[in-house]
Motif scaffolding. Structure first.
Motif, PDB file in Angstrom:
ATOM      1  N   ASP A  30       0.836  -1.207   0.000  1.00  0.00           N
ATOM      2  CA  ASP A  30       0.000   0.000   0.000  1.00  0.00           C
ATOM      3  C   ASP A  30       0.868   1.254   0.000  1.00  0.00           C
ATOM      4  OD1 ASP A  30      -2.708  -1.228   0.274  1.00  0.00           O
ATOM      5  OD2 ASP A  30      -1.858  -1.963   2.156  1.00  0.00           O
ATOM      6  N   VAL A  31       1.955   1.208   0.754  1.00  0.00           N
ATOM      7  CA  VAL A  31       2.877   2.350   0.797  1.00  0.00           C
ATOM      8  C   VAL A  31       3.502   2.557  -0.581  1.00  0.00           C
ATOM      9  CG1 VAL A  31       4.866   3.373   1.943  1.00  0.00           C
ATOM     10  CG2 VAL A  31       3.339   1.865   3.226  1.00  0.00           C
ATOM     11  N   LEU A  32       3.894   1.469  -1.227  1.00  0.00           N
ATOM     12  CA  LEU A  32       4.451   1.557  -2.573  1.00  0.00           C
ATOM     13  C   LEU A  32       3.439   2.174  -3.542  1.00  0.00           C
ATOM     14  CD1 LEU A  32       6.595   0.869  -4.744  1.00  0.00           C
ATOM     15  CD2 LEU A  32       5.525  -1.387  -4.936  1.00  0.00           C
ATOM     16  N   TYR A  33       2.211   1.713  -3.478  1.00  0.00           N
ATOM     17  CA  TYR A  33       1.163   2.243  -4.349  1.00  0.00           C
ATOM     18  C   TYR A  33       0.975   3.739  -4.130  1.00  0.00           C
ATOM     19  CZ  TYR A  33      -3.515   3.428  -5.918  1.00  0.00           C
ATOM     20  OH  TYR A  33      -4.583   4.068  -6.504  1.00  0.00           O
ATOM     21  N   CYS A  34       0.877   4.151  -2.871  1.00  0.00           N
ATOM     22  CA  CYS A  34       0.601   5.562  -2.560  1.00  0.00           C
ATOM     23  C   CYS A  34       1.760   6.471  -2.956  1.00  0.00           C
ATOM     24  CB  CYS A  34       0.285   5.714  -1.079  1.00  0.00           C
ATOM     25  SG  CYS A  34      -1.282   4.949  -0.604  1.00  0.00           S
ATOM     26  N   TYR A  35       2.987   6.072  -2.617  1.00  0.00           N
ATOM     27  CA  TYR A  35       4.124   6.929  -2.953  1.00  0.00           C
ATOM     28  C   TYR A  35       4.339   7.001  -4.465  1.00  0.00           C
ATOM     29  CZ  TYR A  35       5.766   8.403   1.572  1.00  0.00           C
ATOM     30  OH  TYR A  35       5.861   9.036   2.775  1.00  0.00           O
ATOM     31  N   THR A  36       4.012   5.933  -5.166  1.00  0.00           N
ATOM     32  CA  THR A  36       4.066   5.992  -6.630  1.00  0.00           C
ATOM     33  C   THR A  36       3.045   6.987  -7.143  1.00  0.00           C
ATOM     34  OG1 THR A  36       4.804   3.686  -6.758  1.00  0.00           O
ATOM     35  CG2 THR A  36       3.877   4.645  -8.756  1.00  0.00           C
ATOM     36  N   ARG A  37       1.851   6.955  -6.571  1.00  0.00           N
ATOM     37  CA  ARG A  37       0.809   7.908  -6.973  1.00  0.00           C
ATOM     38  C   ARG A  37       1.233   9.345  -6.660  1.00  0.00           C
ATOM     39  NH1 ARG A  37      -4.614   6.170  -7.616  1.00  0.00           N
ATOM     40  NH2 ARG A  37      -5.029   8.399  -7.852  1.00  0.00           N
ATOM     41  N   PHE A  38       1.899   9.540  -5.510  1.00  0.00           N
ATOM     42  CA  PHE A  38       2.319  10.887  -5.125  1.00  0.00           C
ATOM     43  C   PHE A  38       3.427  11.425  -6.037  1.00  0.00           C
ATOM     44  CE2 PHE A  38       0.753   9.708  -0.703  1.00  0.00           C
ATOM     45  CZ  PHE A  38      -0.423  10.429  -0.841  1.00  0.00           C
ATOM     46  N   CYS A  39       4.094  10.545  -6.741  1.00  0.00           N
ATOM     47  CA  CYS A  39       5.114  10.973  -7.709  1.00  0.00           C
ATOM     48  C   CYS A  39       4.533  11.188  -9.111  1.00  0.00           C
ATOM     49  CB  CYS A  39       6.236   9.937  -7.787  1.00  0.00           C
ATOM     50  SG  CYS A  39       7.383   9.956  -6.385  1.00  0.00           S
ATOM     51  N   GLY A  69      13.351   4.507  -6.936  1.00  0.00           N
ATOM     52  CA  GLY A  69      13.780   4.537  -5.538  1.00  0.00           C
ATOM     53  C   GLY A  69      12.786   3.972  -4.541  1.00  0.00           C
ATOM     54  N   LEU A  70      11.656   3.454  -4.995  1.00  0.00           N
ATOM     55  CA  LEU A  70      10.652   2.891  -4.091  1.00  0.00           C
ATOM     56  C   LEU A  70      10.663   1.378  -4.205  1.00  0.00           C
ATOM     57  CD1 LEU A  70       7.635   5.291  -4.871  1.00  0.00           C
ATOM     58  CD2 LEU A  70       9.365   5.532  -3.079  1.00  0.00           C
ATOM     59  N   ARG A  71      10.798   0.690  -3.076  1.00  0.00           N
ATOM     60  CA  ARG A  71      10.816  -0.774  -3.161  1.00  0.00           C
ATOM     61  C   ARG A  71      10.274  -1.424  -1.891  1.00  0.00           C
ATOM     62  NH1 ARG A  71      16.411   0.667  -2.783  1.00  0.00           N
ATOM     63  NH2 ARG A  71      16.388   0.837  -5.060  1.00  0.00           N
ATOM     64  N   VAL A  72       9.595  -2.536  -2.098  1.00  0.00           N
ATOM     65  CA  VAL A  72       9.094  -3.363  -1.000  1.00  0.00           C
ATOM     66  C   VAL A  72      10.152  -4.411  -0.668  1.00  0.00           C
ATOM     67  CG1 VAL A  72       7.363  -5.078  -0.340  1.00  0.00           C
ATOM     68  CG2 VAL A  72       6.676  -3.018  -1.593  1.00  0.00           C
ATOM     69  N   ILE A  73      10.579  -4.444   0.590  1.00  0.00           N
ATOM     70  CA  ILE A  73      11.554  -5.445   1.035  1.00  0.00           C
ATOM     71  C   ILE A  73      10.815  -6.717   1.437  1.00  0.00           C
ATOM     72  CG2 ILE A  73      13.427  -5.945   2.643  1.00  0.00           C
ATOM     73  CD1 ILE A  73      13.956  -3.651   0.606  1.00  0.00           C
ATOM     74  N   ASP A  74       9.791  -6.555   2.221  1.00  0.00           N
ATOM     75  CA  ASP A  74       8.872  -7.653   2.532  1.00  0.00           C
ATOM     76  C   ASP A  74       7.526  -7.027   2.867  1.00  0.00           C
ATOM     77  OD1 ASP A  74       8.755  -7.001   5.355  1.00  0.00           O
ATOM     78  OD2 ASP A  74      10.664  -8.029   5.619  1.00  0.00           O
ATOM     79  N   GLU A  75       6.575  -7.805   3.284  1.00  0.00           N
ATOM     80  CA  GLU A  75       5.205  -7.320   3.459  1.00  0.00           C
ATOM     81  C   GLU A  75       5.105  -6.135   4.419  1.00  0.00           C
ATOM     82  OE1 GLU A  75       0.769  -9.318   3.687  1.00  0.00           O
ATOM     83  OE2 GLU A  75       2.473 -10.380   4.557  1.00  0.00           O
TER      84      GLU A  75
END
Length: 447
Positions: A30-39, A69-75
């Motif tokens: 969800d954090v990945l999705y949101c920060y991608t949207r904010f960019c 620069g945005l990446r998911v390491i684990d859940e």
């Protein structure tokens, strides 16, 4: 920067979730999705992140299909890689502008309803309904922090656009709380700025200090004479503005960093100095012509303009006021199609470094560097803030840079307004943070 997502935090229940419980846990995805949207280019706050997060600017420009620069390491672990070190990066993102919501928001089925009758977050209140005239929030019984569950069960926001009608509803106990418009200060306060006796027995008053700033912006390309700009700066009587417009509910400022911000240092001791203003004017090339000032229909812009016009006349500068609607004023600011403009802003950053980098570096012309301020040496000094890891040293360096910038007078910063909230004495413990975010989970009824 590595962030660990708190386990056990769930989104508000909603039809968007295809699960038996109609909710699910917040994850790093969800954090990945949101920060991608904010960019993304559609996101207004993208300027907050574009010059900081690696790949954000490229994604914003349509040159990449993801933010590098945005990446998911684990859940439950999320990582942000920056273009270059930035010790104050956390102060970019501690803002209500940047919040986490579920990635299901992008579903074709729900996207046209998102933000209207579907609103899903994780906070202590959850969305109940929106009729267009009334928005209702209810206590979120599943809120992760049980010690901070709201004491008030329901919040009802009524849309009442007319200030006088809203005030009448408050007086008649039809609503419990409102921000008091400046136009009603003379109705509610006496000449000393204290609430009149007729209101004290029934209402509480709270003045809140948020990171807002009101200013006269200067297009430096259209007003290139630094002595003329300094004459206007030192000829501006900010105290008179605060007293006449705000009944004293404001803090005088001389620079872009608002009082109360972590790292605020007053940039000048003597802001109002009419004798110095006249000396600067004599050193200028000013020939008596009218200088145009754009004013608009919000935030006391017209009153500010009238007082500024009077004060400038007292030192020998002629100001011509032109009133437009707010959006038209913004448009002409961005185009650089004005000499002076009256403007206000809520600051989204929580420390001086990212604020100064955004307002005064050459790369930020014309937004949000509306004044077209460009100084290569200042650019270097601002970039060098990224290398300072000691907080005290960073604050000191920021203050020195701000002082240097204000010697060039790209803008005449006027005051930070204290918002006055008038609310029923049936309630207590109202708190508002520096980002103008109401901590309504803390308010409670008086028994």
């Amino acid at each position: 920067w590595t962030f660990h997502i708190r386990k056990g935090v769930t989104f508000h229940k909603s039809e968007i979730f295809d699960t038996p419980t109609k909710t699910r846990a917040v994850t790093a995805y969800d954090v990945l999705y949101c920060y991608t949207r904010f960019c993304s280019p559609e996101a207004y706050p993208s300027f907050v992140l574009a010059d900081s997060i690696k790949g954000c600017a490229e994604y914003n420009a349509g040159k990449a299909d993801k933010v590098e620069g945005l990446r998911v390491i684990d859940e439950y672990t999320f990582q942000i890689e920056l273009k270059k070190p930035e010790p104050f990066f956390i102060n970019r993102i501690t803002s209500p502008w940047i919040a986490i919501f579920p990635k299901e928001a992008e579903s074709e089925k729900f996207k046209d309803r998102w933000g209207l009758d579907i609103v899903v977050g994780t906070g202590p209140y959850k969305f109940h309904s929106n009729t267009g005239n009334e928005i209702v929030l209810e206590r979120n019984e599943e809120y992760w922090d049980k010690s901070r569950l709201p004491k008030v069960e329901k919040l009802v926001y009524r849309i009442i656009k007319n200030d006088q009608i809203r005030f009448t509803e408050l007086i008649n106990n039809k609503i419990d709380l409102m921000v008091l418009p400046n136009q009603l200060f003379s109705t509610v306060f006496d000449k000393e700025g204290d609430p009149k006796d007729e209101y004290v027995s029934r209402f509480n008053f709270k003045d809140t200090r948020t990171f807002n700033t009101h200013l006269i912006g200067i297009n430096m390309e259209r007003v290139p004479d630094v002595h003329l700009r300094r004459a206007m700066f030192y000829g501006t009587n900010r105290e008179e503005m605060v007293q006449k417009i705000l009944f004293g509910y404001g803090d005088i400022i001389g620079g872009a960093v608002p009082p109360g911000m972590n790292g605020y240092v007053p940039p000048f001791k003597n802001l109002y100095d009419p004798e110095r203003a006249k000396k600067e004017l004599k050193q200028s090339q000013y020939d008596g012509r009218e200088i145009g000032l754009l004013i608009h229909d919000l935030a006391n812009s017209e009153l500010i303009g009238q007082l500024f016009q009077k004060q400038m006349k007292e030192i020998g500068i002629n100001i011509k006021l032109t009133k437009l609607d707010f959006n038209s004023t913004i448009g002409r600011m961005v185009k650089g199609d004005t000499e002076l403009f009256s403007m206000f802003a809520e600051v989204v950053f929580s420390s001086p470094e990212p604020l100064l980098l955004n307002l005064f570096t050459t790369a930020k012309i014309p937004v949000p560097n509306f004044w077209h301020y460009s100084n290569p040496e200042v650019d270097k000094k601002l970039e060098a803030l990224r290398d300072i890891t000691d907080r005290a040293a960073s604050v000191k360096a920021s203050a020195e840079i701000e002082r240097e910038i204000m010697e060039d007078v790209p803008a005449i910063f006027l005051y930070r307004q204290k918002q006055v909230i008038m609310f029923s004495n049936k309630f207590k413990n109202l708190r508002v943070n520096g980002h103008n975010h109401y901590m309504l989970e803390e308010i409670e009824s008086v028994k």
